[in-house]
Write a protein that holds these residues in place. Structure first.
Motif, mmCIF file in Angstrom:
data_model
loop_
_atom_site.group_PDB
_atom_site.id
_atom_site.type_symbol
_atom_site.label_atom_id
_atom_site.label_comp_id
_atom_site.label_asym_id
_atom_site.label_seq_id
_atom_site.Cartn_x
_atom_site.Cartn_y
_atom_site.Cartn_z
ATOM 1 N N ALA A 154 17.774 89.020 38.510
ATOM 2 C CA ALA A 154 18.688 88.583 39.572
ATOM 3 C C ALA A 154 18.415 89.338 40.867
ATOM 4 O O ALA A 154 18.457 88.755 41.965
ATOM 5 N N LEU A 155 18.127 90.635 40.758
ATOM 6 C CA LEU A 155 17.788 91.405 41.955
ATOM 7 C C LEU A 155 16.489 90.908 42.580
ATOM 8 O O LEU A 155 16.374 90.807 43.812
ATOM 9 N N GLU A 156 15.501 90.607 41.756
ATOM 10 C CA GLU A 156 14.235 90.092 42.279
ATOM 11 C C GLU A 156 14.450 88.786 43.034
ATOM 12 O O GLU A 156 13.896 88.583 44.124
ATOM 13 N N GLU A 157 15.260 87.896 42.461
ATOM 14 C CA GLU A 157 15.512 86.618 43.127
ATOM 15 C C GLU A 157 16.261 86.823 44.438
ATOM 16 O O GLU A 157 15.950 86.177 45.455
ATOM 17 N N ALA A 158 17.241 87.727 44.440
ATOM 18 C CA ALA A 158 18.018 87.965 45.657
ATOM 19 C C ALA A 158 17.149 88.570 46.753
ATOM 20 O O ALA A 158 17.198 88.138 47.915
ATOM 21 N N LEU A 159 16.344 89.567 46.399
ATOM 22 C CA LEU A 159 15.507 90.217 47.407
ATOM 23 C C LEU A 159 14.372 89.310 47.864
ATOM 24 O O LEU A 159 13.988 89.332 49.041
ATOM 25 N N ALA A 160 13.834 88.506 46.959
ATOM 26 C CA ALA A 160 12.788 87.567 47.362
ATOM 27 C C ALA A 160 13.325 86.549 48.358
ATOM 28 O O ALA A 160 12.626 86.153 49.301
ATOM 29 N N SER A 161 14.575 86.131 48.177
ATOM 30 C CA SER A 161 15.157 85.166 49.117
ATOM 31 C C SER A 161 15.298 85.758 50.513
ATOM 32 O O SER A 161 15.280 85.026 51.510
ATOM 33 N N VAL A 162 15.437 87.083 50.602
ATOM 34 C CA VAL A 162 15.539 87.751 51.899
ATOM 35 C C VAL A 162 14.161 87.986 52.507
ATOM 36 O O VAL A 162 13.964 87.857 53.718
ATOM 37 N N LEU A 163 13.191 88.316 51.667
ATOM 38 C CA LEU A 163 11.873 88.705 52.165
ATOM 39 C C LEU A 163 10.965 87.514 52.465
ATOM 40 O O LEU A 163 10.134 87.583 53.377
ATOM 41 N N LEU A 164 11.090 86.440 51.717
ATOM 42 C CA LEU A 164 10.160 85.322 51.882
ATOM 43 C C LEU A 164 10.197 84.696 53.275
ATOM 44 O O LEU A 164 9.133 84.373 53.828
ATOM 45 N N PRO A 165 11.366 84.482 53.893
ATOM 46 C CA PRO A 165 11.333 83.934 55.260
ATOM 47 C C PRO A 165 10.555 84.820 56.233
ATOM 48 O O PRO A 165 9.780 84.320 57.059
ATOM 49 N N THR A 166 10.737 86.130 56.137
ATOM 50 C CA THR A 166 9.992 87.034 57.014
ATOM 51 C C THR A 166 8.513 87.027 56.658
ATOM 52 O O THR A 166 7.647 87.094 57.543
ATOM 53 N N TRP A 167 8.203 86.973 55.373
ATOM 54 C CA TRP A 167 6.807 86.884 54.930
ATOM 55 C C TRP A 167 6.117 85.686 55.577
ATOM 56 O O TRP A 167 5.019 85.801 56.131
ATOM 57 N N ARG A 168 6.776 84.540 55.547
ATOM 58 C CA ARG A 168 6.180 83.340 56.152
ATOM 59 C C ARG A 168 6.089 83.484 57.672
ATOM 60 O O ARG A 168 5.127 83.004 58.293
ATOM 61 N N ASP A 169 7.074 84.151 58.277
ATOM 62 C CA ASP A 169 7.042 84.334 59.730
ATOM 63 C C ASP A 169 5.855 85.195 60.160
ATOM 64 O O ASP A 169 5.228 84.931 61.193
ATOM 65 N N VAL A 170 5.550 86.238 59.394
ATOM 66 C CA VAL A 170 4.413 87.095 59.749
ATOM 67 C C VAL A 170 3.118 86.294 59.722
ATOM 68 O O VAL A 170 2.286 86.394 60.633
ATOM 69 N N TRP A 171 2.944 85.486 58.706
ATOM 70 C CA TRP A 171 1.718 84.674 58.629
ATOM 71 C C TRP A 171 1.679 83.631 59.741
ATOM 72 O O TRP A 171 0.611 83.305 60.271
ATOM 73 N N GLN A 172 2.842 83.093 60.106
ATOM 74 C CA GLN A 172 2.873 82.151 61.229
ATOM 75 C C GLN A 172 2.462 82.854 62.523
ATOM 76 O O GLN A 172 1.739 82.285 63.351
ATOM 77 N N GLY A 173 2.914 84.092 62.698
ATOM 78 C CA GLY A 173 2.496 84.854 63.868
ATOM 79 C C GLY A 173 0.995 85.099 63.887
ATOM 80 O O GLY A 173 0.354 85.030 64.947
ATOM 81 N N LEU A 174 0.414 85.376 62.724
ATOM 82 C CA LEU A 174 -1.039 85.552 62.652
ATOM 83 C C LEU A 174 -1.767 84.269 63.045
ATOM 84 O O LEU A 174 -2.806 84.312 63.717
ATOM 85 N N ASP A 175 -1.222 83.128 62.636
ATOM 86 C CA ASP A 175 -1.845 81.852 63.020
ATOM 87 C C ASP A 175 -1.833 81.672 64.537
ATOM 88 O O ASP A 175 -2.819 81.206 65.130
ATOM 89 N N LEU A 176 -0.719 82.021 65.174
ATOM 90 C CA LEU A 176 -0.642 81.906 66.631
ATOM 91 C C LEU A 176 -1.677 82.800 67.308
ATOM 92 O O LEU A 176 -2.351 82.393 68.266
ATOM 93 N N LEU A 177 -1.823 84.009 66.809
ATOM 94 C CA LEU A 177 -2.747 84.954 67.434
ATOM 95 C C LEU A 177 -4.202 84.564 67.201
ATOM 96 O O LEU A 177 -5.052 84.762 68.074
ATOM 97 N N ARG A 178 -4.498 84.022 66.035
ATOM 98 C CA ARG A 178 -5.886 83.630 65.755
ATOM 99 C C ARG A 178 -6.338 82.471 66.639
ATOM 100 O O ARG A 178 -7.543 82.253 66.805
ATOM 101 N N ALA A 179 -5.395 81.734 67.201
ATOM 102 C CA ALA A 179 -5.773 80.630 68.086
ATOM 103 C C ALA A 179 -6.317 81.127 69.420
ATOM 104 O O ALA A 179 -6.946 80.353 70.152
ATOM 105 N N LEU A 180 -6.087 82.402 69.751
ATOM 106 C CA LEU A 180 -6.601 82.966 70.997
ATOM 107 C C LEU A 180 -8.010 83.508 70.783
ATOM 108 O O LEU A 180 -8.294 84.113 69.742
#
Length: 532
Positions: free
Chosen positions: A297-323
């Motif tokens: 239950a703790l893993e599921e709760a913490l994953a729900s908090v971390l996954l949106p930020t995890w995806r945001d970091v990779w999205q930021g990398l995509d933006l930067l790689r376009a330069l």
């Protein structure tokens, strides 16, 4: 904040989207970066709660501490983190290239040829924001001195064997992150802020989801509206849809999700201990199942908090790689590779951990290095990026224009005449053009200096006397001077950074600056430090 950045922020408010501050990418991005999203317990900045990390955006790995106040569980978490992160950090140590150089013989003073190893590549960690860098620094500081069971005096609370090594690596990476232009450890919010401006404050820019909302707002929404939605939108349970980028958690998550989950874990562990004392195998089996369920239950709760930020970091990398990468990017990454190689060599040589506090000479050298690297970064970014050069033009430290006339002239004061042609250019810039001020030509065929000899503010012209970069003949070499109609740029600052004066060796440090090593006792690493 510079004038150009202020204008870009105002334009972002008007347009409702992030506005560019750079035309090229000024930080190196690895082909295989390690993205790391940390979380810490509320009110316990040094107590890790969880971390999500990995080099594959589709395969994040989660490590957590079921009870952050438990020392043993914290060490188990750090051991798991070390087992996961250290292989990545050490995987770049074997592939090396030989770099030829020279060093002076201390006895004869003659230079001898030497070859040094330089790692062909280096690791790169990417965290969501600057607070994540600070959190890793805290982990490094609290673990690099820990005693292990392999030490002669392990103390009452020995740490797992690899934990101190993890602390030394994290300390090195976070120290290197303080060097301007370094790319070994990067906060994503800082990366985005260097390349784009939003219409919100710097503090609001630390929320990664809100910052990214300015780049790609949904249809019908402005960047400000999308950022507000990212910051405050909640689901039917009252939990944020885009939690903060860490390491702090949302108070409502702590109150309604995390605290009850930890309480259930504590209850299950207590029941397991009680059943062990009573030697009740059936109750122990039920308690072990309850512990596993609580951890899940703790893993599921913490994953729900971390996954949106995890995806945001990779999205930021995509933006930067376009330069496109900046021209001097490889040079700065080579400096990071030397830093990584040096730390690898210090570990291999068995040197002690980094001290808690630097001595006077080391601190002065670090400060001098950071000042020098900041000056070099400013110059290189200006040479690589027209928008960065525009910052200097707006501040009066550079000017661009079109050459209108080139008049041959010579300096006849010496034994032989030297070419000193006069170049007149028309410019709309308003530099700090004091007569006799030295200026430097940008992107010339060779380094070229000139001095300002005339300024016509009404006519918008400047006349420069070229002093160097024309060869050694009586006539300037062909192509060394700009032609009429050619656009040129000059700066009022030098395009190469001068080395600072050498500092004394630690043994020669006067007592007024801490004295030589051994003059004052160095505190030994604590073996009885209380962690809870």
């Amino acid at each position: 904040m510079s004038l150009l950045t202020t204008l870009a922020r105002l334009e972002a408010v008007r347009s409702g989207r992030a506005e560019p501050l750079a035309t090229v990418r000024h930080r190196h991005l690895s082909d295989r970066p390690m993205v790391l999203v940390p979380l810490t317990a509320a009110g316990e900045s040094g107590a890790p709660l969880a971390v999500m990390l990995g080099t594959d955006r589709d395969a994040p790995r989660l490590h957590l501490v079921p009870q952050p106040l438990n020392r043993t569980l914290r060490f188990d978490f750090l051991a798991e983190l070390a087992a996961d992160l250290l292989p990545y950090l050490e995987s770049f140590a074997e592939d090396v290239e030989q770099i030829e150089g020279s060093e002076k013989d201390p006895e004869t003073g003659e230079k001898t040829q030497v070859f040094r190893e330089l790692c062909a590549d280096a690791p790169q960690l990417v965290v969501p924001n600057g607070a994540g860098v600070h959190h890793l620094a805290l982990i490094g500081r609290s673990t690099r001195f820990r005693r292990t069971a392999e030490d002669e005096e392990p103390g009452p609370y020995p740490a797992p064997v690899r934990v101190p090594l993890l602390g030394r690596w994290l300390t090195h990476l976070t120290d290197r992150a303080q060097v301007p232009g370094s790319s070994l450890l990067l906060p994503m919010t800082g990366l985005l802020a260097r390349h784009w401006a939003t219409g919100q404050s710097h503090l609001e820019d630390q929320h990664l989801a809100a910052r990214l909302a300015w780049h790609r707002p949904p249809d019908g929404l402005t960047g400000a509206q999308a950022a507000e939605l990212a910051e405050s939108a909640r689901d039917d349970r009252g939990q944020l849809l885009h939690p903060p980028a860490g390491p702090a958690t949302d108070p409502r998550f702590d109150e309604f999700v995390l605290a009850p989950a930890i309480t259930r874990y504590d209850s299950a562990v207590g029941a397991l201990q009680h059943s062990a004392e009573q030697r009740d195998e059936a109750a122990a089996a039920r308690a072990r199942a309850a512990v596993r369920a609580a951890v899940t239950a703790l893993e599921e709760a913490l994953a729900s908090v971390l996954l949106p930020t995890w995806r945001d970091v990779w999205q930021g990398l995509d933006l930067l790689r376009a330069l496109p990468p900046a021209g001097h990017l490889a040079e700065r990454w080579t400096g990071d590779r030397w830093s990584y190689t040096g730390h690898r060599d210090r570990l291999a040589a068995g040197e002690p951990p980094q001290p808690r506090q630097d001595d006077a000479v080391t601190a002065a050298r670090k400060l001098a290095q950071r000042e020098r690297e900041q000056a070099r970064l400013d110059v290189q970014e200006a040479l690589d990026d027209p928008l960065a050069m525009a910052e200097h033009r707006l501040s009066g430290e550079a000017f661009s224009g079109v050459v209108t006339e080139v008049v041959p002239d010579w300096d006849t004061t010496g034994r032989s005449p030297k070419p000193r042609p006069l170049v007149t250019l028309r410019t709309a810039d308003r530099p700090h053009a004091d007569l006799g001020r030295e200026v430097h030509r940008v992107h010339g065929p060779s380094p070229q200096k000139a001095e300002i000899v005339a300024v016509d503010t009404a006519g918008g012209t400047l006349t420069l006397r070229v002093l160097s970069g024309m060869g050694r003949r009586k006539e300037p070499e062909p192509g060394s001077l700009p032609e009429p109609g050619e656009p040129v740029t000059f700066t009022l600052f030098e395009l190469t950074v001068r080395q600072s004066a050498p500092l004394p060796e630690p043994d020669d440090t006067p007592w007024t600056h801490g004295g030589p090593p051994g003059a004052a006792p160095v505190p030994a690493p604590s073996v009885s430090e209380e962690w809870e």
